[in-house]
Design a protein around this motif. Sequence first.
Motif, PDB file in Angstrom:
ATOM      1  N   LEU A 296      14.168  10.643   4.725  1.00  0.00           N
ATOM      2  CA  LEU A 296      13.979  10.424   6.158  1.00  0.00           C
ATOM      3  C   LEU A 296      15.331  10.472   6.857  1.00  0.00           C
ATOM      4  CD1 LEU A 296      12.226   9.492   8.615  1.00  0.00           C
ATOM      5  CD2 LEU A 296      12.673   7.137   7.868  1.00  0.00           C
ATOM      6  N   ASN A 297      15.408  11.218   7.975  1.00  0.00           N
ATOM      7  CA  ASN A 297      16.686  11.276   8.686  1.00  0.00           C
ATOM      8  C   ASN A 297      16.951   9.974   9.445  1.00  0.00           C
ATOM      9  OD1 ASN A 297      15.006  11.442  10.915  1.00  0.00           O
ATOM     10  ND2 ASN A 297      15.876  13.341  11.714  1.00  0.00           N
ATOM     11  N   ALA A 298      18.190   9.814   9.900  1.00  0.00           N
ATOM     12  CA  ALA A 298      18.608   8.554  10.516  1.00  0.00           C
ATOM     13  C   ALA A 298      17.891   8.279  11.832  1.00  0.00           C
ATOM     14  CB  ALA A 298      20.125   8.575  10.742  1.00  0.00           C
ATOM     15  N   GLU A 299      17.474   9.340  12.532  1.00  0.00           N
ATOM     16  CA  GLU A 299      16.823   9.167  13.834  1.00  0.00           C
ATOM     17  C   GLU A 299      15.352   8.776  13.714  1.00  0.00           C
ATOM     18  OE1 GLU A 299      18.527  11.886  12.950  1.00  0.00           O
ATOM     19  OE2 GLU A 299      20.386  11.487  14.052  1.00  0.00           O
ATOM     20  N   GLY A 300      14.809   8.865  12.494  1.00  0.00           N
ATOM     21  CA  GLY A 300      13.399   8.540  12.306  1.00  0.00           C
ATOM     22  C   GLY A 300      12.459   9.578  12.872  1.00  0.00           C
ATOM     23  N   THR A 301      12.912  10.843  12.887  1.00  0.00           N
ATOM     24  CA  THR A 301      12.101  11.914  13.480  1.00  0.00           C
ATOM     25  C   THR A 301      11.767  13.034  12.503  1.00  0.00           C
ATOM     26  OG1 THR A 301      14.116  13.048  14.226  1.00  0.00           O
ATOM     27  CG2 THR A 301      13.056  11.524  15.783  1.00  0.00           C
ATOM     28  N   GLU A 302      12.288  12.965  11.255  1.00  0.00           N
ATOM     29  CA  GLU A 302      12.077  14.082  10.329  1.00  0.00           C
ATOM     30  C   GLU A 302      12.056  13.601   8.881  1.00  0.00           C
ATOM     31  OE1 GLU A 302      14.154  18.047  10.888  1.00  0.00           O
ATOM     32  OE2 GLU A 302      15.123  17.366   9.038  1.00  0.00           O
ATOM     33  N   ILE A 303      11.026  14.040   8.156  1.00  0.00           N
ATOM     34  CA  ILE A 303      10.906  13.785   6.719  1.00  0.00           C
ATOM     35  C   ILE A 303      11.075  15.120   6.003  1.00  0.00           C
ATOM     36  CG2 ILE A 303       9.338  13.065   4.873  1.00  0.00           C
ATOM     37  CD1 ILE A 303       7.992  11.229   6.969  1.00  0.00           C
ATOM     38  N   LYS A 304      11.949  15.149   4.983  1.00  0.00           N
ATOM     39  CA  LYS A 304      12.244  16.408   4.302  1.00  0.00           C
ATOM     40  C   LYS A 304      12.026  16.271   2.795  1.00  0.00           C
ATOM     41  CE  LYS A 304      15.915  18.679   5.569  1.00  0.00           C
ATOM     42  NZ  LYS A 304      17.347  19.083   5.730  1.00  0.00           N
ATOM     43  N   TYR A 305      11.378  17.293   2.230  1.00  0.00           N
ATOM     44  CA  TYR A 305      11.218  17.377   0.776  1.00  0.00           C
ATOM     45  C   TYR A 305      11.555  18.796   0.347  1.00  0.00           C
ATOM     46  CZ  TYR A 305       8.872  18.366  -3.636  1.00  0.00           C
ATOM     47  OH  TYR A 305       8.588  18.804  -4.906  1.00  0.00           O
ATOM     48  N   LYS A 306      12.515  18.940  -0.581  1.00  0.00           N
ATOM     49  CA  LYS A 306      12.865  20.260  -1.117  1.00  0.00           C
ATOM     50  C   LYS A 306      11.909  20.574  -2.255  1.00  0.00           C
ATOM     51  CE  LYS A 306      16.790  23.126  -2.454  1.00  0.00           C
ATOM     52  NZ  LYS A 306      16.669  23.952  -1.224  1.00  0.00           N
ATOM     53  N   ILE A 307      11.103  21.620  -2.068  1.00  0.00           N
ATOM     54  CA  ILE A 307      10.068  21.964  -3.042  1.00  0.00           C
ATOM     55  C   ILE A 307      10.722  22.427  -4.345  1.00  0.00           C
ATOM     56  CG2 ILE A 307       8.054  23.416  -3.500  1.00  0.00           C
ATOM     57  CD1 ILE A 307       7.738  23.673  -0.441  1.00  0.00           C
ATOM     58  N   GLU A 308      10.409  21.741  -5.425  1.00  0.00           N
ATOM     59  CA  GLU A 308      11.027  22.046  -6.714  1.00  0.00           C
ATOM     60  C   GLU A 308      10.586  23.411  -7.231  1.00  0.00           C
ATOM     61  OE1 GLU A 308       9.135  18.641  -8.177  1.00  0.00           O
ATOM     62  OE2 GLU A 308      10.956  17.427  -8.323  1.00  0.00           O
ATOM     63  N   THR A 309      11.442  24.023  -8.029  1.00  0.00           N
ATOM     64  CA  THR A 309      11.128  25.350  -8.580  1.00  0.00           C
ATOM     65  C   THR A 309      10.003  25.281  -9.606  1.00  0.00           C
ATOM     66  OG1 THR A 309      12.874  25.056 -10.243  1.00  0.00           O
ATOM     67  CG2 THR A 309      13.463  26.212  -8.201  1.00  0.00           C
ATOM     68  N   THR A 310       9.697  24.066 -10.083  1.00  0.00           N
ATOM     69  CA  THR A 310       8.605  23.892 -11.056  1.00  0.00           C
ATOM     70  C   THR A 310       7.316  23.396 -10.393  1.00  0.00           C
ATOM     71  OG1 THR A 310       9.398  21.641 -11.504  1.00  0.00           O
ATOM     72  CG2 THR A 310      10.211  23.420 -12.940  1.00  0.00           C
ATOM     73  N   PHE A 311       7.320  23.320  -9.064  1.00  0.00           N
ATOM     74  CA  PHE A 311       6.138  22.801  -8.360  1.00  0.00           C
ATOM     75  C   PHE A 311       4.944  23.720  -8.627  1.00  0.00           C
ATOM     76  CE2 PHE A 311       3.309  21.643  -4.963  1.00  0.00           C
ATOM     77  CZ  PHE A 311       3.593  20.311  -4.704  1.00  0.00           C
ATOM     78  N   PRO A 312       3.744  23.151  -8.930  1.00  0.00           N
ATOM     79  CA  PRO A 312       2.571  23.989  -9.224  1.00  0.00           C
ATOM     80  C   PRO A 312       2.273  24.972  -8.092  1.00  0.00           C
ATOM     81  CG  PRO A 312       2.124  21.693  -9.737  1.00  0.00           C
ATOM     82  CD  PRO A 312       3.438  21.717  -9.014  1.00  0.00           C
ATOM     83  N   ALA A 313       2.096  26.241  -8.453  1.00  0.00           N
ATOM     84  CA  ALA A 313       1.839  27.272  -7.440  1.00  0.00           C
ATOM     85  C   ALA A 313       1.123  28.443  -8.110  1.00  0.00           C
ATOM     86  CB  ALA A 313       3.154  27.728  -6.820  1.00  0.00           C
ATOM     87  N   PRO A 314       0.359  29.234  -7.351  1.00  0.00           N
ATOM     88  CA  PRO A 314       0.068  29.051  -5.915  1.00  0.00           C
ATOM     89  C   PRO A 314      -1.172  28.179  -5.711  1.00  0.00           C
ATOM     90  CG  PRO A 314      -0.807  31.147  -6.654  1.00  0.00           C
ATOM     91  CD  PRO A 314      -0.193  30.504  -7.871  1.00  0.00           C
ATOM     92  N   TYR A 315      -1.055  27.196  -4.843  1.00  0.00           N
ATOM     93  CA  TYR A 315      -2.176  26.317  -4.525  1.00  0.00           C
ATOM     94  C   TYR A 315      -2.096  25.894  -3.058  1.00  0.00           C
ATOM     95  CZ  TYR A 315      -2.816  25.831  -9.588  1.00  0.00           C
ATOM     96  OH  TYR A 315      -3.022  26.080 -10.912  1.00  0.00           O
ATOM     97  N   ARG A 316      -3.242  25.397  -2.558  1.00  0.00           N
ATOM     98  CA  ARG A 316      -3.291  24.820  -1.214  1.00  0.00           C
ATOM     99  C   ARG A 316      -3.451  23.310  -1.349  1.00  0.00           C
ATOM    100  NH1 ARG A 316      -7.423  27.679   2.661  1.00  0.00           N
ATOM    101  NH2 ARG A 316      -5.943  26.969   4.235  1.00  0.00           N
TER     102      ARG A 316
END
Length: 311
Positions: free
Chosen positions: A268-288
């Motif tokens: 979470l950024n300091a301003e409380g306006t943005e949540i960020k997650y870097k999608i891992e290269t091992t994340f299950p794909a392709p899925y919805r």
Amino acid sequence: MKKYLHAFLFILPSLVYLSSCSSELPELKVPQSSQKQLLSFKFLDFNPVADGDIDTSTRKVKVRVPVGTKVTALIPTLTVSSQATSFPQSLVAQNFTKPVTYMVTAADCTKRAFEVTVEVALTTDPEITGIETISAKTTDSFFIYGKNLTRTGAITKFFLTSKLTGKTYDLSNVSLTTTQAKVQIPHDVPVGLYSITVDVNGRQVKYRTLDLKITGIGTQIIIDRMTVLAYIRGQDLIITGNNIKATKVQIRFQPQLGSTTQLKDAVLNAEGTEIKYKIETTFPAPYRWTLTVLLDGVSYALPDLVTITAK
């Protein structure tokens, strides 16, 4: 004196004649109003009154009448700009089985056409019967009460429309049943007066009994809808919002089909306006996936499906 009076009476009919909108006659050098707006369009025979929604940009008018109404001879009451006239006129019965065009003519003889469509309500149409409050702040949540607010397989949306500008703002669904919905006001809605509309699979109904007044800026946590719904492994998945506060931030990924639930830590950024997650290269794909944000364990579900692919 009588001689002048007779002369005036002689030329008066000519002056009236010359003031008509005939293009074959010479123009009088008298300024005339160019106002030619359709200000209201109603059917007063219904309780409550069937009040038309006038879109001044497209010049289209939509009126919804009760279930079972015969529309072959409805009598509308309409008002137009001062000094303007309409054709057909107010209080003249019309057949509304097809759209009817009303021509509004200004005093300067310029014209503007408005297309009126009458829609007969269905027994399954949504209906708003009440709201929990008539005054609120941005990010506040409140209940909307009604009938047929949702049904199996339907997409329900609630939105606010500014009475001043006509701009619309989506209300986030917090919880929803057929008879009530808990919604949250976006953080970017300006102070002012708003009407409330429900849309269930394209069948829209505006609540006409009361308006909602936005009085200021609230402090409740709000999670926005996502603007990007397709990602590739390695990209940053970003969720925006307002007043977001938490010590531990996580995102739960619930698969639509074929995979297992994923729970990932986010930043979470300091301003409380943005949540960020870097999608891992091992994340299950392709899925919805459907996403839920967890702020110190408290869940905030997002309504949209997100697609994640390998590349």
